[in-house]
Design an enzyme around this catalytic site. Sequence first.
Site, PDB file in Angstrom:
ATOM      1  N   THR A  16      -8.119  34.837   0.837  1.00 26.31           N
ATOM      2  CA  THR A  16      -8.284  35.657  -0.353  1.00 26.31           C
ATOM      3  C   THR A  16      -7.091  35.399  -1.263  1.00 26.31           C
ATOM      4  O   THR A  16      -5.945  35.462  -0.811  1.00 26.31           O
ATOM      5  CB  THR A  16      -8.404  37.163  -0.027  1.00 26.31           C
ATOM      6  OG1 THR A  16      -8.319  37.917  -1.235  1.00 26.31           O
ATOM      7  CG2 THR A  16      -7.336  37.632   0.929  1.00 26.31           C
ATOM      8  N   ASP A  18      -5.886  37.175  -3.586  1.00 26.83           N
ATOM      9  CA  ASP A  18      -5.025  38.312  -3.890  1.00 26.83           C
ATOM     10  C   ASP A  18      -4.225  38.794  -2.684  1.00 26.83           C
ATOM     11  O   ASP A  18      -3.555  39.811  -2.747  1.00 26.83           O
ATOM     12  CB  ASP A  18      -5.746  39.453  -4.598  1.00 26.83           C
ATOM     13  CG  ASP A  18      -7.137  39.747  -4.105  1.00 26.83           C
ATOM     14  OD1 ASP A  18      -7.646  39.013  -3.259  1.00 26.83           O
ATOM     15  OD2 ASP A  18      -7.716  40.725  -4.578  1.00 26.83           O
ATOM     16  N   MET A  62      -5.989  39.806 -11.256  1.00 28.53           N
ATOM     17  CA  MET A  62      -6.741  40.188 -10.057  1.00 28.53           C
ATOM     18  C   MET A  62      -5.882  40.991  -9.089  1.00 28.53           C
ATOM     19  O   MET A  62      -4.683  40.762  -8.986  1.00 28.53           O
ATOM     20  CB  MET A  62      -7.233  38.948  -9.312  1.00 28.53           C
ATOM     21  CG  MET A  62      -8.514  38.379  -9.817  1.00 28.53           C
ATOM     22  SD  MET A  62      -9.022  36.960  -8.823  1.00 28.53           S
ATOM     23  CE  MET A  62      -9.234  37.695  -7.207  1.00 28.53           C
ATOM     24  N   ARG A  64      -7.392  44.446  -6.861  1.00 30.83           N
ATOM     25  CA  ARG A  64      -7.865  45.827  -6.949  1.00 30.83           C
ATOM     26  C   ARG A  64      -7.036  46.758  -6.065  1.00 30.83           C
ATOM     27  O   ARG A  64      -6.690  47.855  -6.460  1.00 30.83           O
ATOM     28  CB  ARG A  64      -9.338  45.913  -6.549  1.00 30.83           C
ATOM     29  CG  ARG A  64      -9.900  47.309  -6.743  1.00 30.83           C
ATOM     30  CD  ARG A  64     -11.393  47.342  -6.663  1.00 30.83           C
ATOM     31  NE  ARG A  64     -11.945  46.497  -7.693  1.00 30.83           N
ATOM     32  CZ  ARG A  64     -12.960  45.666  -7.499  1.00 30.83           C
ATOM     33  NH1 ARG A  64     -13.530  45.585  -6.331  1.00 30.83           N
ATOM     34  NH2 ARG A  64     -13.407  44.922  -8.475  1.00 30.83           N
ATOM     35  N   GLU A 119      -5.577  44.701 -11.833  1.00 27.38           N
ATOM     36  CA  GLU A 119      -6.866  45.286 -12.199  1.00 27.38           C
ATOM     37  C   GLU A 119      -7.121  46.622 -11.516  1.00 27.38           C
ATOM     38  O   GLU A 119      -7.927  47.418 -11.983  1.00 27.38           O
ATOM     39  CB  GLU A 119      -8.014  44.330 -11.861  1.00 27.38           C
ATOM     40  CG  GLU A 119      -8.223  44.159 -10.362  1.00 27.38           C
ATOM     41  CD  GLU A 119      -9.417  43.292 -10.019  1.00 27.38           C
ATOM     42  OE1 GLU A 119     -10.480  43.448 -10.633  1.00 27.38           O
ATOM     43  OE2 GLU A 119      -9.259  42.457  -9.121  1.00 27.38           O
TER      44      GLU A 119
END
Length: 140
Positions: A16, A18, A62, A64, A119
């Site tokens: 991933t 992030d 990016m 969350r 974000e």
Amino acid sequence: AKEHDYEIRVVGVPKTVDNDLMATDHTPGFGSAAKYVATAVSEIARDCSVYVIPAVTIVEIMGRDAGWLAASAAIPRLYGQATADFVYLPEAPFDYECFIDDIKELQKTKPNIVVAVSEGIKTAEGKYVGEDASQRGRRA
């Protein structure tokens, strides 16, 4: 493979960009994504520095639930390079009034401000900041 009696071994590798997988130091893809963010925000900051009209440039990045990528926007500062003036991460509550006060204070000495925002930033009440923006201008 099992249906066809084909012997094969499969190894899964968590990935991933992030970097939000627990129990890992870093995930494949994060390093290059972090480098991209650091470079892009640094270039944006340099571009904005030539203007004299006060402005705020917000770069949404990016992430969350984890602010690793947004935090990487600050890396150029370690090398004396231009970068975001403020970085907001989802791990800390976002306060609209503090944000506006910080911007106003910095604009007394610097007309163009660059803000890196993950974000997933939320208010202390747990509401995503982006929710407010997405609801504006909609008709019932």
